[in-house]
Each structure stands twice: as structure tokens, then as C-alpha cells.
Design an enzyme around this catalytic site. Structure first.
Site, PDB file in Angstrom:
ATOM      1  N   ASN A 163      44.518  37.079 116.385  1.00 34.89           N
ATOM      2  CA  ASN A 163      45.095  38.276 116.997  1.00 34.89           C
ATOM      3  C   ASN A 163      44.990  38.178 118.522  1.00 34.89           C
ATOM      4  O   ASN A 163      44.222  37.360 119.055  1.00 34.89           O
ATOM      5  CB  ASN A 163      44.331  39.519 116.526  1.00 34.89           C
ATOM      6  CG  ASN A 163      44.689  39.937 115.109  1.00 34.89           C
ATOM      7  OD1 ASN A 163      45.857  39.893 114.713  1.00 34.89           O
ATOM      8  ND2 ASN A 163      43.690  40.371 114.350  1.00 34.89           N
ATOM      9  N   HIS A 216      44.658  47.755 105.142  1.00 35.70           N
ATOM     10  CA  HIS A 216      45.624  48.734 105.656  1.00 35.70           C
ATOM     11  C   HIS A 216      45.245  50.130 105.200  1.00 35.70           C
ATOM     12  O   HIS A 216      44.879  50.336 104.039  1.00 35.70           O
ATOM     13  CB  HIS A 216      47.038  48.408 105.166  1.00 35.70           C
ATOM     14  CG  HIS A 216      47.548  47.120 105.719  1.00 35.70           C
ATOM     15  ND1 HIS A 216      48.206  47.039 106.927  1.00 35.70           N
ATOM     16  CD2 HIS A 216      47.449  45.851 105.251  1.00 35.70           C
ATOM     17  CE1 HIS A 216      48.504  45.768 107.174  1.00 35.70           C
ATOM     18  NE2 HIS A 216      48.058  45.024 106.172  1.00 35.70           N
ATOM     19  N   CYS A 245      49.407  37.411 107.939  1.00 32.95           N
ATOM     20  CA  CYS A 245      50.353  38.043 108.858  1.00 32.95           C
ATOM     21  C   CYS A 245      51.752  37.879 108.275  1.00 32.95           C
ATOM     22  O   CYS A 245      52.237  36.753 108.139  1.00 32.95           O
ATOM     23  CB  CYS A 245      50.255  37.387 110.235  1.00 32.95           C
ATOM     24  SG  CYS A 245      51.440  38.079 111.389  1.00 32.95           S
ATOM     25  N   GLY A 246      52.370  38.979 107.914  1.00 32.51           N
ATOM     26  CA  GLY A 246      53.675  38.930 107.236  1.00 32.51           C
ATOM     27  C   GLY A 246      54.803  38.486 108.142  1.00 32.51           C
ATOM     28  O   GLY A 246      55.582  37.584 107.806  1.00 32.51           O
ATOM     29  N   GLY A 277      51.782  45.368 106.831  1.00 30.21           N
ATOM     30  CA  GLY A 277      51.715  46.833 106.875  1.00 30.21           C
ATOM     31  C   GLY A 277      52.880  47.464 106.128  1.00 30.21           C
ATOM     32  O   GLY A 277      52.709  48.481 105.433  1.00 30.21           O
ATOM     33  N   GLU A 314      47.866  48.054 114.928  1.00 30.83           N
ATOM     34  CA  GLU A 314      47.289  46.871 114.279  1.00 30.83           C
ATOM     35  C   GLU A 314      45.865  46.595 114.729  1.00 30.83           C
ATOM     36  O   GLU A 314      45.563  46.642 115.930  1.00 30.83           O
ATOM     37  CB  GLU A 314      48.142  45.634 114.587  1.00 30.83           C
ATOM     38  CG  GLU A 314      49.356  45.527 113.722  1.00 30.83           C
ATOM     39  CD  GLU A 314      49.965  44.135 113.785  1.00 30.83           C
ATOM     40  OE1 GLU A 314      49.220  43.139 113.893  1.00 30.83           O
ATOM     41  OE2 GLU A 314      51.193  44.062 113.745  1.00 30.83           O
ATOM     42  N   ARG A 315      45.048  46.265 113.753  1.00 35.91           N
ATOM     43  CA  ARG A 315      43.706  45.745 114.035  1.00 35.91           C
ATOM     44  C   ARG A 315      43.839  44.531 114.960  1.00 35.91           C
ATOM     45  O   ARG A 315      44.643  43.622 114.691  1.00 35.91           O
ATOM     46  CB  ARG A 315      43.064  45.318 112.708  1.00 35.91           C
ATOM     47  CG  ARG A 315      41.692  44.716 112.834  1.00 35.91           C
ATOM     48  CD  ARG A 315      41.140  44.322 111.490  1.00 35.91           C
ATOM     49  NE  ARG A 315      41.868  43.239 110.846  1.00 35.91           N
ATOM     50  CZ  ARG A 315      41.456  42.558 109.780  1.00 35.91           C
ATOM     51  NH1 ARG A 315      40.319  42.866 109.210  1.00 35.91           N
ATOM     52  NH2 ARG A 315      42.178  41.586 109.249  1.00 35.91           N
ATOM     53  N   CYS A 343      55.005  45.274 111.562  1.00 34.43           N
ATOM     54  CA  CYS A 343      53.890  44.629 110.862  1.00 34.43           C
ATOM     55  C   CYS A 343      54.332  44.399 109.418  1.00 34.43           C
ATOM     56  O   CYS A 343      54.579  45.359 108.674  1.00 34.43           O
ATOM     57  CB  CYS A 343      52.648  45.524 110.918  1.00 34.43           C
ATOM     58  SG  CYS A 343      51.240  44.855 109.996  1.00 34.43           S
ATOM     59  N   GLY A 344      54.454  43.130 109.048  1.00 30.25           N
ATOM     60  CA  GLY A 344      54.963  42.794 107.708  1.00 30.25           C
ATOM     61  C   GLY A 344      54.003  43.180 106.605  1.00 30.25           C
ATOM     62  O   GLY A 344      54.391  43.816 105.618  1.00 30.25           O
TER      63      GLY A 344
HETATM   64  N1  LIG Z   1      46.624  42.437 113.120  1.00 30.29           N
HETATM   65  C1  LIG Z   1      46.624  42.111 111.718  1.00 30.29           C
HETATM   66  C2  LIG Z   1      47.200  40.754 111.447  1.00 30.29           C
HETATM   67  C3  LIG Z   1      48.656  40.627 111.824  1.00 30.29           C
HETATM   68  C4  LIG Z   1      49.588  41.429 110.896  1.00 30.29           C
HETATM   69  C5  LIG Z   1      51.022  41.147 111.226  1.00 30.29           C
HETATM   70  N2  LIG Z   1      51.521  41.683 112.421  1.00 30.29           N
HETATM   71  C6  LIG Z   1      51.968  41.285 110.071  1.00 30.29           C
HETATM   72  O1  LIG Z   1      53.188  41.203 110.317  1.00 30.29           O
HETATM   73  O2  LIG Z   1      51.543  41.378 108.929  1.00 30.29           O
HETATM   74  C7  LIG Z   1      45.198  42.139 111.151  1.00 30.29           C
HETATM   75  O3  LIG Z   1      44.228  42.000 111.911  1.00 30.29           O
HETATM   76  O4  LIG Z   1      45.061  42.288 109.931  1.00 30.29           O
END
Ligand SMILES: N[C@@H](CCC[C@H](N)C(=O)O)C(=O)O
Length: 279
Positions: A66, A166, A75-76, A227, A215-216, A224-225
């Protein structure tokens, strides 16, 4: 040593991709990733993604840092970008239109579709409190529509893991949510020992949802995929949407389906190359 990179984005969720196929150890440290992700003093990105050799019989391994240097399980949007990046790395020798990718969330399979999109078999969602993880419910219970106090307000949350955690809340108007101030309070809430990603969802109809995300490890992002996948699952668990829906994010739309046949989530969306360089 100069390191080559290619910048990609999936609906504005942007990543620095690095060819790391000669080693299972990322060629840069998390601290360096923080610097590269800086939007003023670096390249600028929500994360750094490494294409590493496969493990356990998979074609490749994906690791990601990250923008705060932490390492998420999955990460989607990033894995769609990785799939297109791999076609770039493999060039004309590419022999198939899907890849098996080893991740900290298990094996994930992105497939390049005829219309230039990427459809990803994201695996099965995990719903038990211990799998999120969260202390919001007993370890072997699901966390569906459970009250959570954040910023002097009671939010009813549903928790879903897509390998990464999530916390989803349904609201009347996503645009009215003060993400910048409450996002960090959800992320660092004591009920989430590994922190959490937080999604706010407005139901437009049973097949169309609007989403904003904190996002974390990255803060506000345009998409966020994982998400979007988790939010569709939360919508189904709360009987607010069907098992297939379009999720509208600030950066664009994703198509998400939760299959009744294999209990897996399928995510379809774009991945765009932006530019390449060296640092
Ligand atoms: N920040 C997320 C990881 C990245 C998620 C991403 N943007 C997605 O598209 O899924 C985490 O720390 O879980």
C-alpha cells in the site's frame, strides 16, 4: 541500480508495476514504496505491485505494498492491472488468456476478455468474524448489520473478507459521507485488529449500487475492487441487492457477480496502461 516500472490504473486506482520475475523477494522495500507512491515527491500511486515467479503451481505471484508501506493480502483493481502488465512482459510468446496468480488471499485467476476488459475469479468471500478479522461478533459468527460506534454515531455494519478485511455500511447518500474524517476512525477502530477497508454504499436499485471507499493503508481512492466485491456480498446478505450488480465508484463502474454455483465472486472491469519509466 535503475529499476524499470510501468504505471497502470483500474478505474483511477493506480499502481506502479514492477517486473520481479527473477526473484521471490520484492526488489524494493516498503519504505521505498512509500516514497514512490508520494504524489508530490514520487511517481504517485495508491500502491506498488510486484510480478514475482509463481508458487504452488501457479503462473505468477502478486505482492503489493500500500502507499503507507503495509502489505495487503489482495487487490482487485491491482490484479486486473497485473494481468495486462503480464501480457506486456510476455509479449508475443503469451499462449493463454488467463493467469493463475498466487496471492496472500489464495490463488486468484484473472482472464482477459475479448472486449479488452479483465474478468477475475476472486474466490469465495469469507464471512466469519475470525476470518475478517473483527471482535464485533463471536469468532465463528457472521457480522451482518451489527451496530458500531464511530465518531459519536451508530453505524450498522456488515463485514466481509475477500482475503483482506472490509467493513460495509449502507447509507442514503454516499456523497454526504465525510470520508476524510471518519475513514481513519473506521480503519483504526479497536474492533479491527488488522485495521479495515471501509465502504459506504448507496442502493440505487437491486442491480446498481454507488460506493465510496476509505482504503486501509491508502486512504480515499477512486475505486477498490475487493471493496466492490465485498459490498455486493454485504448487499445480498442484507437483502438489498441481487447477486449480480453494477457498482459505481468515483473512477467508473465494475460488474460484480456472486455465483450460486460455486460461491465465488467474479469481478469484471478495465485496466489501463498509463506510462513507463525508470527510477
Ligand atoms: N488497501 C487495501 C488493498 C488494496 C485494495 C485495492 N485497491 C482493490 O482494488 O481491491 C488493503 O489494505 O486491504
Amino acid at each position: 541500480m535503475a529499476i524499470e516500472f510501468t504505471k497502470y490504473h483500474g478505474l483511477g486506482n493506480d499502481f506502479i508495476l514492477i517486473d520481479n520475475r527473477s526473484s521471490l523477494t520484492p526488489v524494493i522495500t516498503p519504505e521505498k514504496a512509500v516514497k514512490l507512491c508520494d504524489r508530490h515527491f514520487g511517481i504517485g500511486a495508491d500502491g506498488v505491485i510486484f510480478a514475482l515467479p509463481g508458487q504452488n503451481g501457479t503462473d505468477y505471484t502478486m505482492r503489493i505494498f500500500n502507499s503507507d508501506g503495509s502489505e495487503p493480502e489482495m487487490c482487485g483493481n491491482g490484479i486486473r492491472c497485473l494481468a495486462v502488465f503480464l501480457t506486456e512482459l510476455e509479449g508475443v510468446s503469451r499462449t493463454k488468456d488467463f493467469y493463475t496468480i498466487h496471492t496472500l488471499a489464495g490463488t486468484i485467476t484473472p482472464q482477459l476478455t475479448d472486449d479488452g476488459q479483465v474478468k477475475v475469479d476472486m474466490g469465495q468471500p469469507r464471512l466469519l468474524a475470525q476470518e475478517i478479522p473483527t471482535t464485533l461478533a463471536p469468532t465463528d459468527s457472521k457480522v451482518i448489520n451489527v451496530p458500531l460506534e464511530v465518531a459519536d454515531h451508530t453505524w450498522n455494519v456488515t463485514c466481509v473478507s475477500m482475503g483482506n478485511p472490509h467493513c460495509i455500511t449502507f447509507v442514503n447518500d454516499v456523497a454526504a459521507i465525510p470520508l476524510e474524517s471518519i475513514g481513519p476512525k473506521f480503519e483504526h477502530h479497536s474492533v479491527f485488529p488488522q485495521r479495515t477497508n471501509t465502504e459506504f454504499i448507496e442502493i440505487v436499485n437491486r442491480n446498481y449500487l454507488k460506493m465510496r471507499v476509505w482504503e486501509r493503508g491508502a486512504g480515499i481512492t477512486l475505486a477498490c475492487g475487493t471493496g466492490a466485491c465485498a459490498s455486493l456480498v454485504a448487499g445480498v446478505l442484507n437483502d438489498k441487492c441481487d447477486r449480480a450488480a453494477t457498482i459505481e465508484l468515483p473512477g467508473g463502474e465494475l460488474e460484480i457477480e456472486w455465483s450460486e454455483v460455486d460461491n465465488k465472486i467474479y469481478m469484471t472491469g478495465p485496466a489501463e496502461r498509463v506510462f513507463a519509466g525508470k527510477f
